[in-house]
Scaffold this active site. Structure first.
Site, PDB file in Angstrom:
ATOM      1  N   GLN A  13       0.818  -1.207   0.000  1.00 21.25           N
ATOM      2  CA  GLN A  13       0.000   0.000   0.000  1.00 21.25           C
ATOM      3  C   GLN A  13       0.855   1.262   0.000  1.00 21.25           C
ATOM      4  OE1 GLN A  13      -3.302  -1.919   2.910  1.00 21.25           O
ATOM      5  NE2 GLN A  13      -3.573   0.256   2.526  1.00 21.25           N
ATOM      6  N   SER A  94       4.518  -6.519   2.543  1.00 22.36           N
ATOM      7  CA  SER A  94       3.200  -6.503   3.176  1.00 22.36           C
ATOM      8  C   SER A  94       2.150  -7.059   2.211  1.00 22.36           C
ATOM      9  CB  SER A  94       2.865  -5.083   3.646  1.00 22.36           C
ATOM     10  OG  SER A  94       1.690  -5.068   4.425  1.00 22.36           O
ATOM     11  N   LEU A  95       1.192  -6.241   1.785  1.00 25.15           N
ATOM     12  CA  LEU A  95       0.192  -6.694   0.819  1.00 25.15           C
ATOM     13  C   LEU A  95       0.856  -7.337  -0.403  1.00 25.15           C
ATOM     14  CD1 LEU A  95      -2.654  -6.691  -0.591  1.00 25.15           C
ATOM     15  CD2 LEU A  95      -1.928  -4.512  -1.569  1.00 25.15           C
ATOM     16  N   ARG A 119      -9.160  -8.879   3.744  1.00 23.45           N
ATOM     17  CA  ARG A 119      -8.012  -8.502   4.579  1.00 23.45           C
ATOM     18  C   ARG A 119      -8.032  -6.996   4.833  1.00 23.45           C
ATOM     19  NH1 ARG A 119      -2.585  -6.740   3.537  1.00 23.45           N
ATOM     20  NH2 ARG A 119      -0.984  -7.733   4.821  1.00 23.45           N
ATOM     21  N   HIS A 203       0.397  -4.260  11.042  1.00 28.86           N
ATOM     22  CA  HIS A 203       1.507  -5.119  11.481  1.00 28.86           C
ATOM     23  C   HIS A 203       1.848  -4.968  12.961  1.00 28.86           C
ATOM     24  CE1 HIS A 203       2.060  -6.477   7.396  1.00 28.86           C
ATOM     25  NE2 HIS A 203       2.082  -5.228   6.993  1.00 28.86           N
ATOM     26  N   GLN A 252       1.439 -12.744   9.288  1.00 29.01           N
ATOM     27  CA  GLN A 252       1.964 -11.526   8.662  1.00 29.01           C
ATOM     28  C   GLN A 252       1.147 -10.286   9.002  1.00 29.01           C
ATOM     29  OE1 GLN A 252       0.638  -9.887   5.401  1.00 29.01           O
ATOM     30  NE2 GLN A 252       2.439  -9.898   4.082  1.00 29.01           N
TER      31      GLN A 252
END
Length: 314
Positions: A13, A94-95, A119, A203, A252
Site C-alpha cells: 500500500q 506486506s500486501l 483482509r 503489522h 503476517q
C-alpha cells in the site's frame, strides 16, 4: 527460461495513483483483462475506479489492496507474455506478498482478490479511525527505534513494524503511544520522525483480531507448492509447504515486515537483479539502500518493461 540471478518484488500500500497503468494498458491487453477478472469478483469496475475515480476512494484499504494486487499480477502477466525471464525468487512488501503468491503459482488470482479485499476490510475495522497511527523514522538504527518504542509504550501498543532499509523504520500502534515514540526517536537523534497519513496501525498486535477473523477464509482457500519460491515477510525465509504458507499469511497481518532481511536473503542466494512489479518505484529505492550492488528495474510502462526484459534476459 529462469534467470538464477533475478528476483521479482511486489509493492504494498502507498503506491496507488489515479491513472496508473494507463500507458501499459494501451499496449498490453493483459492489463485490462486482469482488471476485468478482478472486477467480476469485486462487483465494481476496478479499472474505472483507478483511472477516473478519486484518490480518496482508492486509498480506502479494502479497495487499495485488491487494486495493487491486480496491478502487480497484470504487469507480471504482461512480462510473461512478452517472453521476460522467469525469476528465481519472489518477495512482496506486506500486501505485495499476496501478489508474489499469485505470480509464484501458490494461489489463484481470483481467490487472492477475495482474500485481500476482506483482509483490507478487517484491518481497517480492527482499530477505530483516529485511534491508531503509523510514523516513519529516518536515521536511527533498528535497536534505537525498538528502545524508543519500548520506553514509549506504557500500557499501550507501539512497535517497529516495517524494517524497510538500514536507517528507515516505520513504527505503529495506538496514536498516543506513537506520538510519544516519535518524541523519543527525535531525542535519540533521528534525522526525521514523522506521522504517516494512515489511520490503521498495520503489522502490530492491534491487528491480531483481523488476522483471527481472516484465518478461516485463508484456511479454506486452495494453496499449492510455489513454482517459484517466495521469501516471506515474517521470517525472511522461503517456505514450500502450503499449510505453513497459510499460517505465515495469517501471522503476517500482526507481525513486522522484515524487508531489509528479505532483500539480504535474496542477495545471499545469488540474486543481483531485481524487478519491481507494480506501480511506483519504492522497493527499487529501498533495495539500493540495502545492497548497492543490486541492479533494479521497474516495469510500470511499456518502455520500462521492454528495457528490463532486455537487461535481465540472461
Amino acid at each position: 527460461m529462469t534467470n538464477a540471478r533475478l528476483a521479482f518484488v511486489f509493492p504494498g500500500q502507498g503506491s496507488q495513483q489515479i491513472g496508473m497503468l494507463a500507458e501499459a494498458a494501451a499496449e498490453f491487453p493483459e492489463i485490462r483483462s486482469t482488471f476485468s477478472e478482478a472486477s467480476d469478483v469485486l462487483g465494481y469496475d476496478l479499472w474505472e475506479l483507478c483511472q477516473r475515480g478519486e484518490q480518496a476512494d482508492i486509498n480506502l484499504t479494502e479497495r487499495t489492496q485488491p487494486l495493487l494486487l491486480t496491478s502487480s499480477v497484470a504487469l507480471y502477466r504482461a512480462w510473461c507474455a512478452r517472453g521476460g525471464a522467469r525469476p528465481a525468487l519472489m518477495a512482496g512488501h506486506s500486501l505485495g506478498e499476496w501478489s508474489a503468491l499469485v505470480c509464484s503459482g501458490t494461489l489463484a488470482f481470483v481467490d487472492a482478490v477475495r482474500l485481500v479485499r476482506e483482509r483490507g476490510r478487517l484491518m481497517q475495522e480492527a482499530v477505530p479511525a483516529g485511534e491508531g497511527a503509523m510514523a516513519a523514522v529516518i536515521g536511527l538504527d533498528d535497536a534505537a527505534v525498538e528502545k524508543a518504542c519500548s520506553e514509549a509504550a506504557e500500557d499501550e501498543v507501539v512497535a517497529a513494524v516495517n524494517y524497510n532499509s538500514p536507517g528507515q523504520v516505520v513504527i505503529a500502534g495506538s496514536k498516543a503511544a506513537v506520538d510519544r515514540a516519535i518524541e523519543n526517536c527525535k531525542a535519540a537523534g533521528a534525522k526525521r520522525a514523522m506521522p504517516l497519513p494512515v489511520s490503521a496501525p498495520f503489522h502490530t498486535e492491534l491487528m491480531r483480531p483481523a488476522a483471527e477473523k481472516l484465518a478461516p477464509q485463508i484456511e479454506q482457500a486452495e494453496f499449492h507448492v510455489p513454482e517459484i519460491p517466495v521469501i516471506h515477510n515474517v521470517h525472511a525465509r522461503r517456505e514450500l509447504d502450503p499449510v505453513a504458507i497459510k499460517a505465515l499469511m495469517v501471522e503476517q497481518i500482526y507481525s513486522p515486515v522484515r524487508w531489509t532481511a528479505c532483500v539480504q536473503e535474496m542477495s545471499r542466494d545469488g540474486i543481483d537483479q531485481l524487478v519491481e512489479c507494480g506501480p511506483g518505484k519504492v522497493l527499487a529505492g529501498l533495495a539500493k539502500r540495502i545492497d548497492r550492488s543490486l541492479s533494479c528495474h521497474n516495469i510500470e510502462t511499456p518502455a520500462q518493461l521492454n528495457e528490463a526484459a532486455l537487461a535481465t534476459a540472461g
